[in-house]
Design an enzyme around this catalytic site. Structure first.
Site, PDB file in Angstrom:
ATOM      1  CD  GLU A 138      16.204 -27.915 -31.412  1.00 61.28           C
ATOM      2  OE1 GLU A 138      16.568 -29.055 -31.737  1.00 61.28           O
ATOM      3  OE2 GLU A 138      15.046 -27.654 -31.015  1.00 61.28           O
ATOM      4  CG  HIS A 166       9.436 -32.960 -33.766  1.00 63.06           C
ATOM      5  ND1 HIS A 166       8.150 -33.401 -33.602  1.00 63.06           N
ATOM      6  CD2 HIS A 166       9.437 -31.656 -33.401  1.00 63.06           C
ATOM      7  CE1 HIS A 166       7.388 -32.402 -33.161  1.00 63.06           C
ATOM      8  NE2 HIS A 166       8.144 -31.338 -33.020  1.00 63.06           N
ATOM      9  CG  HIS A 172      13.240 -24.417 -29.799  1.00 69.29           C
ATOM     10  ND1 HIS A 172      12.929 -25.161 -30.913  1.00 69.29           N
ATOM     11  CD2 HIS A 172      12.868 -23.147 -30.100  1.00 69.29           C
ATOM     12  CE1 HIS A 172      12.397 -24.391 -31.837  1.00 69.29           C
ATOM     13  NE2 HIS A 172      12.337 -23.157 -31.357  1.00 69.29           N
TER      14      HIS A 172
END
Length: 266
Positions: free
Chosen positions: A90, A211, A58
């Site tokens: 991401e 997450h 990310h």
């Protein structure tokens, strides 16, 4: 099968849910000095040798962990040595994500609605409000041959809207599930995720999740939430690796995934 895959990984590799390891936190530690250690590439190599099926990064605009050079070096390594491994990038497609998608063309782009300075991702897209800005970007990814997953809160009614936009998958934002573990709300929250996954599957979407998933909450989540194709796990996995090492930690998470395929134990 990749010839570098560890023998221990063959057993767990039959699980239906793939493990994609987010290596952002390796880069975060590296960035505190100018020595190039720990190595992001070496971390990716070790988790893949232990049986992980994907690598997630990310890259945020401030490069506080994964840098642009990391994105490209990982892409080159995976293409050369691990062509069957999924590369998932991401980020917010309204910030810097699309430049990486255009240059690297990963297997999957996960659209996340975070702000530039946000501490960590903390909510999903809001539909139909965000539809107009997302639709052309989803179409562009498809033209590049890249699968699109939208980071979404567990809202069953939103899944058909995701599919109408043309996205291929959703990544269910699982922080609320992780926070509910061990509380009176745990079962109700997990049921909400299960209902959302069923709605996504019914709409023709693939289901990812991520997450704050960890070794304690991963198996019960996968037992109850149907059809999860992939989990993306970073913070907890890298934290565990500080104590157990990359290889052993990866195998432990794969065992958690495999355990979800069997009968629950009291």
């Amino acid at each position: 099968m990749n010839p570098l895959m560890a023998p221990e990984a063959v057993y767990v590799g039959h699980a239906t849910t793939a493990l994609s390891v987010n290596i952002n936190k390796v880069a975060l530690l590296r960035n505190t000095r100018h020595l190039g250690i720990p190595s992001v590439l070496r971390a990716a190599e070790q988790v893949l040798q232990a049986g992980a099926q994907g690598i997630t990064v990310h890259p945020r605009p401030d490069e506080r962990h994964i840098r642009g050079t990391d994105v490209h070096e990982l892409a080159a390594m995976l293409k050369r040595d691990w062509p069957a491994v999924e590369y998932n990038i991401e980020g917010n497609p309204l910030h810097n994500l699309m430049e990486f998608v255009r240059m690297v063309r990963p297997h999957q782009a996960t659209f996340v609605p975070d702000t530039v300075g946000q501490f960590t991702s903390d909510h999903g897209w809001v539909l139909p409000a965000d539809a107009a800005v997302l639709k052309p970007l989803i179409d562009e990814c498809h033209a590049l041959g890249v699968r699109v997953s939208l980071f979404m809160d567990p809202l069953p009614e939103a899944m058909a809207l995701v599919r109408e936009l043309g996205a291929d998958r959703v990544e269910l934002y699982t922080e609320t599930y992780a926070s509910a573990m061990g509380t009176p709300d745990e079962q109700a929250v997990r049921a909400q995720f299960a209902a959302t996954a069923r709605a996504a599957l019914a709409a023709g979407l693939g289901v990812n999740a991520g997450h704050d998933l960890n070794r304690e909450n991963l198996t019960p989540f996968l037992r109850e939430v149907p059809g999860v194709a992939e989990v993306s796990i970073g913070h907890a996995l890298i934290a565990d690796a500080l104590e157990m090492g990359y290889a052993q930690t990866t195998r432990e998470y794969l065992r958690c995934i495999h355990a979800a395929q069997g009968p629950a134990t009291a």
